[in-house]
Structures are given as C-alpha cells and as structure tokens.
Design a protein around this motif. Structure first.
Motif, PDB file in Angstrom:
ATOM      1  N   GLN A  62       0.848  -1.191   0.000  1.00 29.57           N
ATOM      2  CA  GLN A  62       0.000   0.000   0.000  1.00 29.57           C
ATOM      3  C   GLN A  62       0.885   1.243   0.000  1.00 29.57           C
ATOM      4  N   VAL A  63       0.674   2.104  -0.982  1.00 27.17           N
ATOM      5  CA  VAL A  63       1.466   3.329  -1.099  1.00 27.17           C
ATOM      6  C   VAL A  63       1.281   4.181   0.153  1.00 27.17           C
ATOM      7  N   GLY A  64       2.369   4.733   0.644  1.00 23.99           N
ATOM      8  CA  GLY A  64       2.311   5.620   1.795  1.00 23.99           C
ATOM      9  C   GLY A  64       2.350   4.925   3.149  1.00 23.99           C
ATOM     10  N   THR A  65       2.460   3.623   3.154  1.00 25.97           N
ATOM     11  CA  THR A  65       2.502   2.886   4.419  1.00 25.97           C
ATOM     12  C   THR A  65       3.842   3.088   5.115  1.00 25.97           C
ATOM     13  N   VAL A  66       3.795   3.192   6.423  1.00 26.38           N
ATOM     14  CA  VAL A  66       4.984   3.277   7.262  1.00 26.38           C
ATOM     15  C   VAL A  66       4.999   2.060   8.176  1.00 26.38           C
ATOM     16  N   ILE A  67       6.180   1.471   8.347  1.00 32.78           N
ATOM     17  CA  ILE A  67       6.369   0.415   9.332  1.00 32.78           C
ATOM     18  C   ILE A  67       7.030   1.046  10.555  1.00 32.78           C
TER      19      ILE A  67
END
Length: 138
Positions: A62-67
């Motif tokens: 998913q574009v823009g996801t941060v871990i």
C-alpha cells in the motif's frame, strides 16, 4: 495514514506490547489504520496481534505505508523482513541492555541482546525516523 507496527514478541502485560497497543489506539482515533504484527505471539494476544507472516496479505504494497518497528532484542527473521520491505521504516528504541552482565547466567539471552545491537546497525540506512521510549534510552 497507514502505520503498521512490528514487534519481535507480543505478550499480555508486556510493556512493549502495551506501548504498541496504545500507539495503535491513538493512530486509529486520529483516523488512521494500524495493525500490529509480531514474530512470536502469546495466545492471549491472538486476534489483537497478527503473525508477521501475514503482513503482506494484510498490509503490504500500500502506497504511503509506514512500518514502525519496536526494537527491543535481536531476532534475525524480523530484521530480514524489515530489510526486504519497501515501506518507510521508523524505529522506536526500547533499550537493549549490554549483554555482558547476562552472559554468565543466560548466554542465550545475552546473545540476543548482542544480535539486537548488530541488527540495529544494519537497519540504520533504511530508517527514516528513530525514536526512543524515554530520554534515558535516547
């Protein structure tokens, strides 16, 4: 806003697990999406924390996801997972005690502490934000 959290282990009453659950609550209250994934999950946490192996199906690509990785101890499988991902990586450092005091009494635990410190160095160039859970740990 999609910020998914990664833990090495999740257990009921554990401070790091509780921090992840509180962070998740705040992110969702702010209108975001946040799942928690862990390599090891105590049965009491099943359903609230998902196996790391399900990350791709539940949250990957998913574009823009941060871990947001809660770093607390070494775990090679988690580090390999983080190094292989394309999502932006933020780390919350929860302290890794020096291994030497533990070595005579619990060499396995001491080795995990040493491994965790090495793994943090390997994640350094991949990390876009580093946080600490206290001023002391910073």
């Amino acid at each position: 806003m999609r910020i998914h959290q990664i833990l090495v282990a999740a257990a009921a009453g554990d401070a790091i697990t509780n921090a992840a659950l509180e962070t998740q609550e705040a992110l969702v209250a702010a209108g975001g999406t946040s799942h928690i994934f862990a390599r090891f999950i105590e049965p009491a946490m099943e359903g609230r924390v998902h196996p790391l192996s399900t990350f791709e199906a539940m949250a990957g690509g998913q574009v823009g996801t941060v871990i947001l990785y809660h770093a607390s101890i070494g775990q090679a499988e988690v580090t390999r997972f983080l190094l292989a991902r394309d999502e932006r990586l933020a780390i919350v450092y929860h302290n890794m005690s020096p291994a030497e005091p533990f070595a005579p009494y619990d060499p396995t635990f001491a080795a995990l502490l040493d491994e965790g410190r090495r793994e943090l160095r390997s994640l350094r160039d991949r990390t876009v934000l580093a946080l600490a859970d206290s001023a002391f740990n910073a």
